[in-house]
Design an enzyme around this catalytic site. Structure first.
Site, PDB file in Angstrom:
ATOM      1  N   SER A   1       0.812  -1.214   0.000  1.00  0.00           N
ATOM      2  CA  SER A   1       0.000   0.000   0.000  1.00  0.00           C
ATOM      3  C   SER A   1       0.851   1.273   0.000  1.00  0.00           C
ATOM      4  CB  SER A   1      -0.931  -0.074   1.205  1.00  0.00           C
ATOM      5  OG  SER A   1      -2.115   0.568   0.907  1.00  0.00           O
TER       6      SER A   1
ATOM      7  N   TRP B   1     -10.048   0.034  -5.039  1.00  0.00           N
ATOM      8  CA  TRP B   1      -9.485   1.362  -4.716  1.00  0.00           C
ATOM      9  C   TRP B   1      -8.077   1.512  -5.320  1.00  0.00           C
ATOM     10  CZ3 TRP B   1     -11.057   5.917  -3.315  1.00  0.00           C
ATOM     11  CH2 TRP B   1     -10.314   6.775  -2.496  1.00  0.00           C
TER      12      TRP B   1
ATOM     13  N   HIS C   1      -7.489  -5.998   0.187  1.00  0.00           N
ATOM     14  CA  HIS C   1      -6.242  -5.278   0.435  1.00  0.00           C
ATOM     15  C   HIS C   1      -5.482  -5.866   1.631  1.00  0.00           C
ATOM     16  CE1 HIS C   1      -3.909  -1.666  -0.154  1.00  0.00           C
ATOM     17  NE2 HIS C   1      -3.978  -1.361   1.125  1.00  0.00           N
TER      18      HIS C   1
ATOM     19  N   LYS D   1       4.105   2.046  -2.393  1.00  0.00           N
ATOM     20  CA  LYS D   1       4.504   3.252  -3.141  1.00  0.00           C
ATOM     21  C   LYS D   1       5.943   3.583  -2.751  1.00  0.00           C
ATOM     22  CE  LYS D   1      -0.088   5.235  -1.886  1.00  0.00           C
ATOM     23  NZ  LYS D   1      -1.099   4.559  -2.620  1.00  0.00           N
TER      24      LYS D   1
HETATM   25  C1  GCU Z   1      -5.490   4.536   1.840  1.00  0.00           C
HETATM   26  C2  GCU Z   1      -4.928   5.354   0.705  1.00  0.00           C
HETATM   27  C3  GCU Z   1      -4.092   4.505  -0.244  1.00  0.00           C
HETATM   28  C4  GCU Z   1      -3.050   3.749   0.537  1.00  0.00           C
HETATM   29  C5  GCU Z   1      -3.697   2.987   1.665  1.00  0.00           C
HETATM   30  C6  GCU Z   1      -2.705   2.326   2.632  1.00  0.00           C
HETATM   31  O1  GCU Z   1      -6.438   3.635   1.364  1.00  0.00           O
HETATM   32  O2  GCU Z   1      -6.014   5.969   0.036  1.00  0.00           O
HETATM   33  O3  GCU Z   1      -3.459   5.323  -1.208  1.00  0.00           O
HETATM   34  O4  GCU Z   1      -2.322   2.922  -0.327  1.00  0.00           O
HETATM   35  O5  GCU Z   1      -4.459   3.864   2.468  1.00  0.00           O
HETATM   36  O6  GCU Z   1      -1.553   2.662   2.663  1.00  0.00           O
HETATM   37  O7  GCU Z   1      -3.163   1.490   3.408  1.00  0.00           O
END
Ligand code: GCU
Length: 403
Positions: A241, A332, A382, A245
């Site tokens: 997540s 998402w 997720h 990134k």
């Molecule tokens: C949120 C956010 C995402 C991210 C995620 C996480 O959902 O919008 O961009 O990747 O959190 O890090 O759990």
């Protein structure tokens, strides 16, 4: 600006044209590997620094490490070491937890990733130091008043199958991301950013790093340490997540990472921004203004103005092994957009003499494909699961050399 509701219909994905990673900004084709390596790669990296993640400083000259603890773990199957990386003499530090298989006869390839709730959350191992820094408010994970408690020991163990990783002959290194920068919009006062402010500076300039940059910087400091350890071999950087990134950005900036793994990194990670499917730049900049550099906000609801898209971030990992993982219920994160980004990075992998992604068709659920770029979309939501790890271990068996 209040962002629109997320779009989850392929039919509503806008028409878009991706910038070509193999055409320079002045319009010249990049037709041989040296033109990529010597020119275009640096140009793309600079675009991401200026517009997305911000400029990132190098290491501090007085950074040093001390061993906090070392011993046997997991009934003798693991050697555990906890290393405190002091970024400067009296300032902040990051604790790195390293597990290596005890039966290894040579340096082992090692996975490195940041974790969400502290090193002690990845294993119910009582010897792991309880992280002391500010935590995300999630009482269900044993965090009370933004501080870790003993109740948070091992709460994230399902995401870190240490025994399996070691049994397959790999090492695992992890650190808590809050050691680098707490994950809230604090005006960059409490993490490592202030260590780098020039006189009179109080927050990063619009093209300087946000939290993702700081977390990625920490991964490179962990790499500095692992580089000095003769027992660890090539390092694969991974994350889930927002930390996916981060893993991608670390892999792009620091070519010492021998492989890069993005687990459901979504918007601002592996997913194409121009598709505006699931989370968009408007959503992410509104909810997490501290993640990217301030310049990135100019592209909220203006994705087509970006001089780049996320396939070019993936291309910065070329020709190194790269794995992109999605989950079918995690809309998402835009699984299809993650796959398309990997596909659009593939011409760069081809130019550098590798196969890149070995298919042009989005694979079926739970049917991984593994070329120099690997991809899977697994069932479920997720998370970072044992299934994901099994694919990464197989991918590493194929790609990470052992002496
Ligand atoms: C949120 C956010 C995402 C991210 C995620 C996480 O959902 O919008 O961009 O990747 O959190 O890090 O759990």
């Amino acid at each position: 600006m209040v962002p629109n509701e997320a779009n989850y219909h392929e039919s509503k994905v806008p028409q878009y044209t991706l910038p070509d990673p193999l055409i320079t900004t002045s319009g010249n084709p990049v037709s041989d590997p040296s033109a990529w390596t010597q020119e275009r790669r640096a140009g793309i990296l600079q675009l991401f620094k200026t517009h997305v993640y911000g400029e990132m400083p190098g290491p501090l000259s007085d950074t040093h490490c001390s061993i906090l603890e070392e011993g046997e773990a997991l009934a003798g199957r693991a050697h555990r070491r906890q290393i405190r990386i002091h970024f400067n003499t009296n300032g902040p530090y990051m604790d790195l937890l390293l597990y290596l298989p005890t039966d290894a006869t040579a340096a082992v390839p090692t996975f490195l990733g940041l974790n969400f709730f502290g090193n002690h959350a990845i294993q119910p191992d009582p010897e792991i130091h309880l992280s002391t820094q500010w935590m995300r408010a999630e009482p269900k994970n044993g965090i009370v008043d933004h501080r870790a408690t003993n109740a948070s020991r091992g709460v994230l163990a399902s995401r870190w199958p240490v025994e399996k990783i070691l049994a397959r002959g790999y090492g695992l290194a992890t650190a808590y991301y809050g050691d680098l920068d707490p994950d809230y919009d604090d005006g960059y006062q409490n993490g490592i950013h202030p260590l780098f402010y020039r006189e009179g500076q109080h927050r990063p300039d619009p093209d300087q790093w946000g939290a993702i940059g700081a977390w990625a910087w920490g991964l490179s400091r962990a790499m500095d340490y692992l580089d000095t350890d003769p027992k660890t071999g090539p390092v694969a950087v991974l994350g889930l997540s927002r930390l996916g990134k981060t893993a991608l950005w670390a892999g792009a900036c620091d070519e010492r990472f021998a492989a890069v793994i993005s687990n459901e990194s979504g918007c601002g990670g592996a997913a194409l921004s121009r598709r505006c499917y699931g989370e968009t730049l408007a959503h992410i900049n509104e909810s997490f203004p501290h993640w990217f550099c301030d310049n990135f906000r100019r592209f909220s609801a203006a994705e087509d103005q970006l001089p780049l898209d996320q396939h070019m971030l993936l291309a910065l990992c070329a020709p190194r092994p790269l794995y992109i993982a999605s989950a079918v219920e995690d809309r998402w994160c835009d699984p299809h957009g993650e796959f398309l980004a990997a596909l659009a990075a593939t011409p760069v992998y081809h130019l550098l003499g590798t196969d890149g992604l070995p298919t042009e068709q989005m694979p079926e659920v739970d049917r991984p494909v593994m070329g120099q770029i690997g991809y899977h979309i697994r069932s479920g939501d997720h998370d970072l699961t044992e299934y994901d790890w099994e694919q990464y271990l197989t991918f590493a068996d194929i790609h990470l050399p052992r002496p």
